[in-house]
Write a protein that holds these residues in place. Structure first.
Motif, short mmCIF file in Angstrom:
data_model
loop_
_atom_site.label_atom_id
_atom_site.label_comp_id
_atom_site.label_asym_id
_atom_site.label_seq_id
_atom_site.Cartn_x
_atom_site.Cartn_y
_atom_site.Cartn_z
N ALA A 221 0.83 -1.21 0.00
CA ALA A 221 0.00 0.00 0.00
C ALA A 221 0.86 1.26 0.00
O ALA A 221 0.58 2.21 -0.74
N SER A 222 1.92 1.29 0.81
CA SER A 222 2.77 2.48 0.87
C SER A 222 3.51 2.69 -0.44
O SER A 222 3.65 3.83 -0.91
N GLN A 223 3.97 1.60 -1.08
CA GLN A 223 4.64 1.74 -2.37
C GLN A 223 3.67 2.18 -3.45
O GLN A 223 4.03 2.98 -4.34
N LEU A 224 2.43 1.69 -3.37
CA LEU A 224 1.42 2.10 -4.34
C LEU A 224 1.11 3.59 -4.21
O LEU A 224 1.06 4.31 -5.22
N VAL A 225 0.93 4.05 -2.97
CA VAL A 225 0.65 5.47 -2.75
C VAL A 225 1.84 6.32 -3.20
O VAL A 225 1.67 7.36 -3.85
N GLY A 226 3.06 5.86 -2.87
CA GLY A 226 4.24 6.60 -3.29
C GLY A 226 4.36 6.67 -4.80
O GLY A 226 4.70 7.72 -5.36
N GLY A 227 4.05 5.55 -5.47
CA GLY A 227 4.09 5.54 -6.93
C GLY A 227 3.06 6.47 -7.55
O GLY A 227 3.34 7.17 -8.52
N LEU A 228 1.86 6.50 -6.95
CA LEU A 228 0.81 7.40 -7.47
C LEU A 228 1.19 8.87 -7.27
O LEU A 228 0.92 9.71 -8.14
N LEU A 229 1.82 9.17 -6.13
CA LEU A 229 2.24 10.55 -5.89
C LEU A 229 3.32 10.97 -6.88
O LEU A 229 3.31 12.10 -7.38
N ALA A 231 3.71 9.71 -9.85
CA ALA A 231 3.07 9.82 -11.16
C ALA A 231 2.29 11.12 -11.27
O ALA A 231 2.19 11.70 -12.36
N SER A 232 1.73 11.60 -10.15
CA SER A 232 0.95 12.83 -10.18
C SER A 232 1.82 14.05 -10.49
O SER A 232 1.31 15.08 -10.94
N LEU A 233 3.12 13.94 -10.26
CA LEU A 233 4.01 15.07 -10.56
C LEU A 233 4.13 15.31 -12.05
O LEU A 233 4.60 16.38 -12.47
N ASP A 234 3.72 14.31 -12.84
CA ASP A 234 3.83 14.45 -14.30
C ASP A 234 2.57 15.03 -14.93
O ASP A 234 2.48 15.15 -16.14
N THR A 235 1.58 15.37 -14.12
CA THR A 235 0.35 15.95 -14.66
C THR A 235 0.60 17.40 -15.09
O THR A 235 1.49 18.07 -14.54
N PRO A 236 -0.18 17.90 -16.05
CA PRO A 236 0.04 19.27 -16.53
C PRO A 236 -0.06 20.32 -15.43
O PRO A 236 0.73 21.27 -15.39
N PHE A 237 -1.02 20.15 -14.51
CA PHE A 237 -1.20 21.15 -13.45
C PHE A 237 0.03 21.21 -12.54
O PHE A 237 0.54 22.29 -12.23
N ILE A 238 0.50 20.03 -12.10
CA ILE A 238 1.67 19.99 -11.21
C ILE A 238 2.90 20.49 -11.94
O ILE A 238 3.73 21.23 -11.37
N SER A 239 3.06 20.10 -13.20
CA SER A 239 4.22 20.55 -13.98
C SER A 239 4.22 22.07 -14.11
O SER A 239 5.26 22.72 -13.99
N GLN A 240 3.03 22.64 -14.35
CA GLN A 240 2.93 24.09 -14.46
C GLN A 240 3.22 24.77 -13.12
O GLN A 240 3.89 25.81 -13.06
N LEU A 241 2.74 24.16 -12.04
CA LEU A 241 2.98 24.71 -10.71
C LEU A 241 4.46 24.69 -10.38
O LEU A 241 5.02 25.68 -9.89
N LEU A 242 5.11 23.56 -10.64
CA LEU A 242 6.54 23.45 -10.36
C LEU A 242 7.34 24.38 -11.26
O LEU A 242 8.35 24.94 -10.85
N GLY A 243 6.87 24.54 -12.49
CA GLY A 243 7.58 25.42 -13.42
C GLY A 243 7.50 26.87 -13.01
O GLY A 243 8.37 27.68 -13.35
N SER A 244 6.43 27.23 -12.29
CA SER A 244 6.28 28.62 -11.86
C SER A 244 7.15 28.95 -10.66
O SER A 244 7.31 30.12 -10.31
N LEU A 245 7.69 27.92 -10.01
CA LEU A 245 8.54 28.15 -8.84
C LEU A 245 9.99 28.29 -9.27
O LEU A 245 10.43 27.68 -10.25
N ASP A 246 10.73 29.06 -8.55
CA ASP A 246 12.13 29.29 -8.86
C ASP A 246 12.97 28.38 -7.97
O ASP A 246 13.07 28.60 -6.77
N VAL A 265 9.34 13.34 4.25
CA VAL A 265 8.80 12.06 3.79
C VAL A 265 8.84 11.04 4.91
O VAL A 265 7.86 10.30 5.14
N CYS A 266 9.96 10.98 5.65
CA CYS A 266 10.05 10.04 6.77
C CYS A 266 9.03 10.35 7.85
O CYS A 266 8.44 9.44 8.44
N VAL A 267 8.81 11.64 8.11
CA VAL A 267 7.85 12.03 9.14
C VAL A 267 6.43 11.62 8.75
O VAL A 267 5.68 11.07 9.56
N VAL A 268 6.06 11.88 7.49
CA VAL A 268 4.72 11.51 7.02
C VAL A 268 4.55 9.99 7.05
O VAL A 268 3.52 9.46 7.50
N TYR A 269 5.57 9.28 6.55
CA TYR A 269 5.55 7.82 6.54
C TYR A 269 5.39 7.29 7.97
O TYR A 269 4.58 6.39 8.23
#
Length: 288
Positions: A221-229, A231-246, A265-269
């Motif tokens: 379950a933890s690896q699945l959630v980590g993989g989904l998170l 993968a979510s970084l590759d979405t257009p919205f996240i990519s645009q958000l990260l691109g707007s940050l310096d 990450v360790c604290v959340v885990y």
């Protein structure tokens, strides 16, 4: 039902910090009786391996060559034994004190479940860190000679000078971050086993088998959630958000950001598995 709220004292636990201190003192005493002799054996075998590589293995006598080889093998076995013992002790203390018959006594003490769990987490993490330090020290002792010692002192002096000259406070902050990350990583490592054991012992039969099963379920379950998170970084919205940050930063700033992310990450885990562990210990633990 032994798994009800009665496991945690119905009244507020007086002197929470004082009680935690008492639990830690008890845990350190109980575990030191095992860990300290194991560390001493490792260091002694490291010295034996040092003598072997410096002289015994170079003699023309077959008996001494065999003895030297056995000392080197003993050193390797001792390293593995120290790591295995520290791991098994972490499991054994939690399992024996809270999940077996001794749990009836431990969970009726004027200490909360949180204090019980934290005492196990802190002590186990400290021994893990000490184990790492002792293993590194044993390698130094095994390879130690005069020229090696002189070279190591020169390297440490140069490293200290570089940190002082170029990084100053950054160097100390990095060492502090490294220590925090090591501690947080140890906490997360312990809790994934504690959570599985707590869930498994909510069943009336085949408790250890259920614990093993839930360990793999939680890992999946933890690896699945980590993989989904990720993968979510590759979405257009996240990519645009990260691109707007310096993210332009100096080398040390990037290192601090990376260490902060790893610690977070360790604290959340850890938080997820901590909630699971304490919930099942307080609500569903079955000591029958």
């Amino acid at each position: 039902d032994p798994g009800g709220e009665g496991h945690e004292c119905g009244r507020a636990v007086p002197g929470g910090v004082q009680m935690l201190r008492k639990l830690l003192k008890h845990e350190f005493r109980a575990t030191a009786r095992i860990m300290v002799p194991v560390y001493l054996v490792l260091l002694v075998t490291a010295l034996g391996a040092n003598f072997s590589t410096r002289g015994i293995l170079e003699t023309p006598y077959a008996v001494l060559n065999i003895l030297g080889s056995l000392l080197v093998m003993a050193f390797v076995v001792a390293i593995m034994a120290v790591c295995v013992v520290s791991f098994l002790l972490m499991i054994q203390r939690f399992y024996k004190n809270l999940l077996r018959d001794e749990g009836y006594l431990m969970l009726t003490l004027p200490a909360s479940v949180h204090q019980q769990v934290w005492s196990k987490l802190i002590v186990s993490s400290v021994w893990f860190i000490i184990t790492g330090v002792v293993v590194m020290l044993s390698f130094v002792m095994m390879a130690l000679d005069v020229s090696f010692l002189e070279g190591m002192v020169q390297v440490l002096q140069r490293l200290f000078q570089d940190i002082t000259a170029y990084y100053a406070i950054n160097g100390m902050v990095f060492l502090l971050e490294l220590l925090v990350l090591a501690f947080a990583g140890c906490i997360a490592f312990c809790l994934q086993f504690y959570a599985a054991l707590a869930i498994g012992h909510s069943f009336s039969n085949h408790k250890f088998a259920w614990s093993v099963a839930f360990f793999f379920i939680l890992q999946f379950a933890s690896q699945l959630v980590g993989g989904l998170l990720l993968a979510s970084l590759d979405t257009p919205f996240i990519s645009q958000l990260l691109g707007s940050l310096d993210f332009r930063a100096s080398g040390m700033t990037a290192v601090h950001i990376g260490m902060g992310i790893l610690i977070a990450v360790c604290v959340v885990y850890s938080a997820v598995f901590y909630v699971i562990t304490t919930y099942f210990l307080k609500k569903h633990l079955n000591l029958e």
